[in-house]
Design a protein around this motif. Structure first.
Motif, mmCIF file in Angstrom:
data_model
loop_
_atom_site.group_PDB
_atom_site.id
_atom_site.type_symbol
_atom_site.label_atom_id
_atom_site.label_comp_id
_atom_site.label_asym_id
_atom_site.label_seq_id
_atom_site.Cartn_x
_atom_site.Cartn_y
_atom_site.Cartn_z
ATOM 1 N N LEU A 71 58.848 48.532 41.867
ATOM 2 C CA LEU A 71 59.600 48.148 43.059
ATOM 3 C C LEU A 71 59.842 46.649 43.107
ATOM 4 O O LEU A 71 60.917 46.185 43.516
ATOM 5 N N PHE A 74 62.630 45.910 40.786
ATOM 6 C CA PHE A 74 63.915 46.273 41.383
ATOM 7 C C PHE A 74 64.393 45.198 42.361
ATOM 8 O O PHE A 74 65.585 44.849 42.394
ATOM 9 N N MET A 75 63.484 44.686 43.180
ATOM 10 C CA MET A 75 63.872 43.665 44.151
ATOM 11 C C MET A 75 64.323 42.393 43.451
ATOM 12 O O MET A 75 65.279 41.733 43.881
ATOM 13 N N TRP A 109 63.028 53.164 46.993
ATOM 14 C CA TRP A 109 63.660 51.839 46.971
ATOM 15 C C TRP A 109 64.981 51.861 47.739
ATOM 16 O O TRP A 109 65.297 50.921 48.473
ATOM 17 N N ARG A 112 64.414 51.565 51.278
ATOM 18 C CA ARG A 112 63.900 50.248 51.621
ATOM 19 C C ARG A 112 65.028 49.218 51.737
ATOM 20 O O ARG A 112 64.947 48.291 52.547
#
Length: 803
Positions: A71, A74-75, A109, A112
């Motif tokens: 995660l 990914f961010m 994700w 989010r």
């Protein structure tokens, strides 16, 4: 009317048919000035649909554990690629083995970050690893474009054109696109944006290396959970209600190969038996593991671990739940509703609901949306395997037949809400079929239809393959009026052919002729006119042999519509007269009057207003008495057209005003949009140019929203004529040029030639003789295929300009 009789669209003609062939992404903006308030025509889809913001993400996953490093990666990717000036699409590929949690991680994700994408989220299950064929890019694009607000009639046929339309629509929009279960790069490449505003998340068992090389996709390979995270997930699923030894939990983790899917199922099994020692459950699991070891033909340890857990949990199900699980494996669709599941299983809804609740609780079935259920592709393969082992083949065929017949009966209910006049009654006796759904509103009916579109096609294909031809025919014919009304051409193409194949196998001339008629209507709407004529001819011969006079008259009307479209106007008028005469003999007043309306239209297309007015005289009152507002308005539109050609503008204005009042009373924007074009022509003839311009503007705007490119082009061309009358030849040329482009893309050569003639008139005033000759010669070329009187007049007009 140019619609087949079951699909009446008021005011249609050979030049007015709804189409989906147009290129809706090319072309620029045309602006016209010097009319009160200004007139602006923008290319279709140049602006974002105002109200279509899709929210298609499935719900987040419960008991999600860790994956914090992925995660965080990914961010970082999101932040590093958020440059508004970037030209490259942002694509993240999450790959890994089956059951490793790719979709769960992607959804976690996506939820989010979804607030960063105010233009919405699109979700497509590409079904790359289902037991059936993967989702075709064309079908996926159809659904994506509809979700973004593109009317079905404006979705191009060609997959490349659909892809270009999608890229144009989302180029400047912050849209999150989730492409789940992709099987290959070729499957997903047409679905990708061409700009950096959207973000694409792809899940696949393949690493899709070429996507990284060519599109610059960022790829993350997802591994199984580490031991600590696997233990955490196991404890979360069991709700920490058990007090098991750490060593036993660790052994269970390893038996599940640290795969989230297997851990969830095993954990729920343990939680459901809180008084059973975990060591006993582990021994059961080991026994099933030995069974799979004996049966296995390969050494894929993770796959075998999943199968072992499946067997372990499956054997713990109640008999009802186990049977429901097996039959869900037989379901051809990608998901299923409660009532459909009851039909599939042949039990009351309350019984199947209990089974589904148990299966959801055991993590063996997922809820894809409220009231809808689906199996993970691995579980579906396992369920199908168990069904083929435990259920007699005849019983599986019966389950499929019940499902298809329930869909057919519910489609009949939906068609009654969406298109009551066109609905088709099946021959279903309903003895072992649950009651169909009923719909309080047309919106509810269409929402159900949209949610089931993929399932309907898959089910029809399945029952045809299983040689249940009657059920295949029933589901096709029940769906046909909805396909015709809502421009779901991809589905209609497949289903109409299934109907023909099923009816041919049944050897029933009546059903075969009906299936050919349905196929002909699809071909007609797609402008495949030679094929449509053959289908209608074949249906007519069967009906004449069978002596079904009413069906013969319907086939004649359909053939007349083909002739109207190809401008074989004398033949069209004669065929319509035969149809009207037959309906009169049968006492079918409504159909007789509809056929007479079509005769009148053929005469108007030929320029014979006097005969047309005589034919349509009294028809509005007849239709009013029959409570058929659509046909009443259509007859008034024909009256206005005829009176305008005769120069009786007062009568023309009165007739078209009455038609528009009908549209207003019915709140039917489609009728209003088309009849406004005739109102503009009447005002233009009266010299009321401001009113004519207003009608053109509103008609074009409405047609753009409806998605009818051909009729929008008629309004644009009429606007050019208004500007010619105003002396604004520069703006008039722009309108006629745009109308020509739109008509060519729609395949309407006659109206394209008319737009060229108008454009040549403008260029003559502006003094460009060479351009006048070129435009006129092109127009003459477009008219070569037509021999009717109006075409001859238009040809002479163009030749005069050349000379």
């Amino acid at each position: 009317m140019d619609e087949p009789p079951e699909n009446q669209t008021p005011g249609s003609s050979s030049s007015h048919e709804n189409r989906a062939e147009g290129d809706i992404t090319s072309g620029g903006i045309v602006q016209a000035r010097d009319v009160e308030g200004g007139v602006n025509f923008y290319n279709t889809l140049a602006r974002e649909p105002a109200s279509q913001v899709p929210r298609q993400l499935p719900g987040d996953i419960s008991h999600f554990v860790n994956r914090s490093s992925e995660l965080a990666t990914f961010m970082e990717l999101l932040e590093s690629t958020s440059d508004p000036g970037s030209r490259h699409a942002r694509i993240l590929v999450i790959s890994g083995s089956a059951g490793v949690g790719k979709t769960a991680l992607g959804l976690r994700w996506a939820h989010r970050i979804r607030s960063r994408f105010p233009s919405g989220q699109l979700y497509v299950n590409l079904r790359g690893y289902d037991d059936g064929p993967p989702e075709e890019p064309a079908m996926a694009l159809d659904r994506m474009l509809r979700a973004l607000g593109v009317p079905g009639s404006s979705i191009p046929d060609d997959v490349d054109d659909r892809s270009a339309t999608l890229r144009s629509l989302i180029a400047e929009r912050d849209v999150l696109i989730f492409l789940d279960n992709a099987v290959s790069t070729n499957q997903i490449r047409p679905l990708l944006p061409g700009s950096a505003s959207p973000l694409v998340i792809v899940t696949s068992r393949s690493a899709l290396p070429s996507l990284g090389a060519r599109e610059g996709a960022h790829r993350v390979q997802l591994d199984t959970l580490d031991e600590a995270d696997a233990l955490t997930l196991l404890r979360a699923v069991t709700h920490e209600k058990r007090e098991d030894e750490e060593s036993d939990l660790t052994e269970l983790v390893h038996l599940c190969a640290r795969l989230p899917l297997a851990l969830r199922i095993a954990g729920e099994r343990a939680a459901s038996r809180p008084m059973t020692r975990l060591t006993e459950l582990i021994e059961d699991l080991k026994d099933d593991s030995l069974l799979w070891e004996v049966l296995s033909l390969h050494d894929d340890s993770t796959t075998e671990a999943v199968r072992t857990v499946f067997t372990w949990s499956y054997r713990a199900l109640s008999p009802d739940a186990a049977r429901t699980f097996r039959l869900l494996g037989v379901n051809p669709g990608h998901d299923i509703g409660l009532s459909a599941a009851a039909a599939l299983c042949g039990v009351p809804a309350r019984t199947v609901r209990r089974s589904l609740d148990l299966l959801v609780g055991a993590f063996m079935v997922e809820t894809s949306a409220p009231g809808r259920f689906k199996l993970h592709d691995l579980l579906k393969a396992y369920a199908l395997s168990e069904a083929r082992t435990a259920e007699p083949i005849a019983d599986l065929r019966t389950s499929l037949r019940r499902l298809a017949d329930w869909y057919a009966r519910t489609l009949e209910e939906a068609a009654m809400s969406l298109s009551a006049i066109d609905s088709v009654a099946s021959s279903l006796d309903g003895q072992d079929i649950p009651d169909p759904l009923s719909f309080a509103t047309s919106t509810a009916a269409f929402d159900w239809f949209e949610s089931e579109r993929q399932n309907l096609v898959s089910t029809a294909q399945a029952v045809l393959s299983s040689e249940n031809h009657e059920s295949a025919w029933n589901i096709v014919m029940a769906a046909s009026p909805i396909y015709a009304q809502h421009f779901t051409f991809d589905d209609w193409a497949v289903m109409s052919q299934i109907g023909v194949d099923a009816a041919r196998a049944l050897g029933d001339p009546v059903r075969y002729s009906a299936a050919l008629d349905n196929r002909g209507k699809y071909l007609f709407r797609k402008r495949r006119l030679d094929e449509a004529r053959r289908a209608f001819d074949d249906a007519l011969r069967l009906r004449e042999t069978g002596g079904d006079e009413r069906a013969v008259c319907e086939s004649l009307n359909a053939l007349g519509l083909v002739c109207l479209r190809t401008r074989e106007l004398d033949e069209a008028a004669e065929i319509f007269r035969r149809s009207a005469s037959g309906f009169r003999d049968l006492g079918e007043e409504r159909w007789e009057c509809l056929a007479l309306s079509n005769v009148a239209e053929a005469y108007l297309e030929n320029g014979d207003a006097t005969t047309a007015i005589d034919l349509v005289d009294g028809l509005p009152e007849v239709f009013a008495g029959l409570d058929d507002s659509a046909s009443q308005g259509n007859a008034l539109w024909l009256t206005s057209w005829g009176q305008r050609l005769r120069g009786n503008l007062s009568a023309a204005s009165m007739a078209i005003d009455a038609a528009l009042a009908i549209a207003d009373d019915a709140n039917n924007r489609m009728w209003e949009a088309f009849w406004l074009i005739e109102a503009a022509r009447v005002h233009l003839a009266e010299g009321r140019l401001d009113e004519a311009a207003r009608c053109c503007t509103l008609a074009a705007s409405l047609q753009r929203q409806i998605g009818d490119r051909n009729r929008e082009a008629l309004a644009v061309n009429c606007a050019g004529e208004v500007h010619q009358a105003l002396g604004n030849f520069h703006d008039a040329s722009a309108f006629h040029q745009e109308a020509f482009r739109m008509q060519v893309s729609a395949g309407d050569h006659w109206n394209a030639a008319l737009a060229l003639a108008n454009l040549a008139d403008c260029e003559k005033i502006r003094g460009d003789s060479a351009k006048v000759r070129d435009l006129s010669a092109r127009g003459v070329g477009l008219l070569e295929q037509f021999s009717d009187k109006n075409s001859s007049r238009l040809r002479r007009r163009l030749i005069t300009l050349i000379e």
